[in-house]
Design a protein around this motif. Structure first.
Motif, short mmCIF file in Angstrom:
data_model
loop_
_atom_site.label_atom_id
_atom_site.label_comp_id
_atom_site.label_asym_id
_atom_site.label_seq_id
_atom_site.Cartn_x
_atom_site.Cartn_y
_atom_site.Cartn_z
N ILE A 1 36.33 45.35 36.33
CA ILE A 1 37.24 44.28 36.73
C ILE A 1 37.99 43.45 35.66
O ILE A 1 36.85 43.47 34.85
CB ILE A 1 35.99 43.83 37.91
N GLU A 2 38.69 42.80 35.57
CA GLU A 2 39.42 42.11 34.41
C GLU A 2 38.58 40.49 35.51
O GLU A 2 39.78 40.04 36.30
CB GLU A 2 41.21 41.80 34.60
N ARG A 3 36.93 40.08 35.13
CA ARG A 3 37.18 38.80 35.62
C ARG A 3 38.12 37.51 36.01
O ARG A 3 37.65 37.12 37.00
CB ARG A 3 35.86 38.34 35.32
N ALA A 4 38.86 37.51 35.15
CA ALA A 4 39.60 36.16 35.15
C ALA A 4 40.46 36.44 36.05
O ALA A 4 41.94 35.44 35.92
CB ALA A 4 39.99 35.90 33.94
N SER A 5 40.99 37.86 36.90
CA SER A 5 42.24 37.79 37.62
C SER A 5 42.00 37.75 38.71
O SER A 5 41.01 39.01 40.00
CB SER A 5 42.80 39.17 37.22
N ARG A 6 42.15 36.96 39.86
CA ARG A 6 42.15 36.74 41.18
C ARG A 6 42.95 38.29 41.99
O ARG A 6 42.61 39.20 42.39
CB ARG A 6 42.59 35.56 41.90
N ARG A 7 44.30 39.07 41.90
CA ARG A 7 44.52 39.88 41.75
C ARG A 7 44.01 40.73 41.35
O ARG A 7 43.49 41.72 42.23
CB ARG A 7 45.95 40.38 41.38
N ASP A 8 43.01 40.96 40.07
CA ASP A 8 42.29 42.84 40.12
C ASP A 8 41.20 42.37 40.63
O ASP A 8 40.27 43.59 41.58
CB ASP A 8 41.77 42.48 38.56
N ALA A 9 40.62 41.26 41.47
CA ALA A 9 39.21 41.51 42.10
C ALA A 9 39.35 42.05 43.50
O ALA A 9 38.60 42.34 44.13
CB ALA A 9 38.89 38.85 41.90
#
Length: 271
Positions: free
Chosen positions: A123-131
């Protein structure tokens, strides 16, 4: 009595170097196994091999494992505090899981490819879309009966406290009605009693410490033990994900033998 750190008995560097070579060969063998065998094994075979591999890796490192309580059956999300890269090995040595990890882990030398091949979700922690993407994946895997694990702090701590839990990924068990099991991790000197309130510095992986420097520190330390304290699986029972995250943080701290978090609700966000 406050939590304290103790000096670690040191291995001579030739002995530590020999263990480093053995560990490198073990990692390479693990990569070969993932590349050539995982695709044709069923899930049960993969879990057994992963558990045996993690147990052997910890034995090479000289890390003793102590586990109390019962890991939940499949179809459950394990949430734990995060102190070290050793956390993943310790959990897999007791109850193999499919982990959620920061995308940075995928770029680790050798180990990144190994954990990716073992089915880790990145997961890319800074990306809400990735979350959101990972939430959907988690929900699917929970419904499929997988045992999953994540570190809701989103980063490692120094082992003195449990950092605020990010709540966003708890949407997955909320959506499918799955259970979450809190797990408290603690690193202590071998032979130290739980109530001895001693912690071990060597496994701590924070700040600007590199992975290789952290690995060498563990290889040099001669008395590392990791404790896993498994709590009771729980469901949301009407809590939203933020309230649930705050309650889980408090329970993980208790299980790890750490002070209860201060203002757990107000400091816990989706992140």
């Amino acid at each position: 009595m406050p939590e304290s750190a103790v000096p670690a008995p040191q291995r001579a560097w030739p002995a530590a170097l020999a263990r480093a070579v053995a560990l490198t060969l073990h990692v390479l063998h693990g990569l070969w196994t993932v590349q050539w065998h995982f695709a044709r094994w069923d899930e049960a075979q993969r879990r057994r091999r992963l558990q045996a591999w993690a147990q052997r890796a910890l034995a090479i490192l000289g890390v003793e494992v102590r586990s109390q309580g019962e890991p939940a059956a499949r179809g459950c999300l394990v949430v734990a505090n995060h102190v070290s890269w050793l956390d993943i090995l310790a959990i897999d040595a007791v109850a193999p899981c499919r982990f959620v990890a920061k995308a940075d882990v995928h770029r680790w030398p050798l180990l990144g490819a190994l954990v990716a091949g073992a089915g880790t979700l990145f997961i890319e922690r800074a990306s809400r879309r990735d979350a959101l993407r990972v939430v959907h994946q988690l929900a699917e895997r929970l419904q499929a009966g997988d045992r999953l694990a994540l570190f809701p702090e989103g980063t490692t701590s120094d082992g003195r406290t449990v950092l605020p839990f990010h709540a966003n990924l708890l949407q997955a068990p909320l959506a499918v009605g799955a259970s979450v099991q809190p797990l408290g991790l603690a690193y202590r000197p071998k032979g130290a009693a739980r109530q001895g309130v001693q912690r071990h510095e060597a496994p701590v992986y924070v700040g600007s410490t590199t992975l290789l420097a952290s690995l060498w520190r563990v290889l040099r330390a001669a008395d590392v033990a990791v404790e896993l304290h498994w709590g009771q699986p729980q469901q949301a029972q009407g809590r939203d994900r933020r309230r649930w995250a705050a309650d889980l943080r408090t329970e993980v701290a208790r299980l790890a033998g750490l002070p209860p978090p201060v203002a757990a609700v107000s400091h816990t966000g989706d992140g």
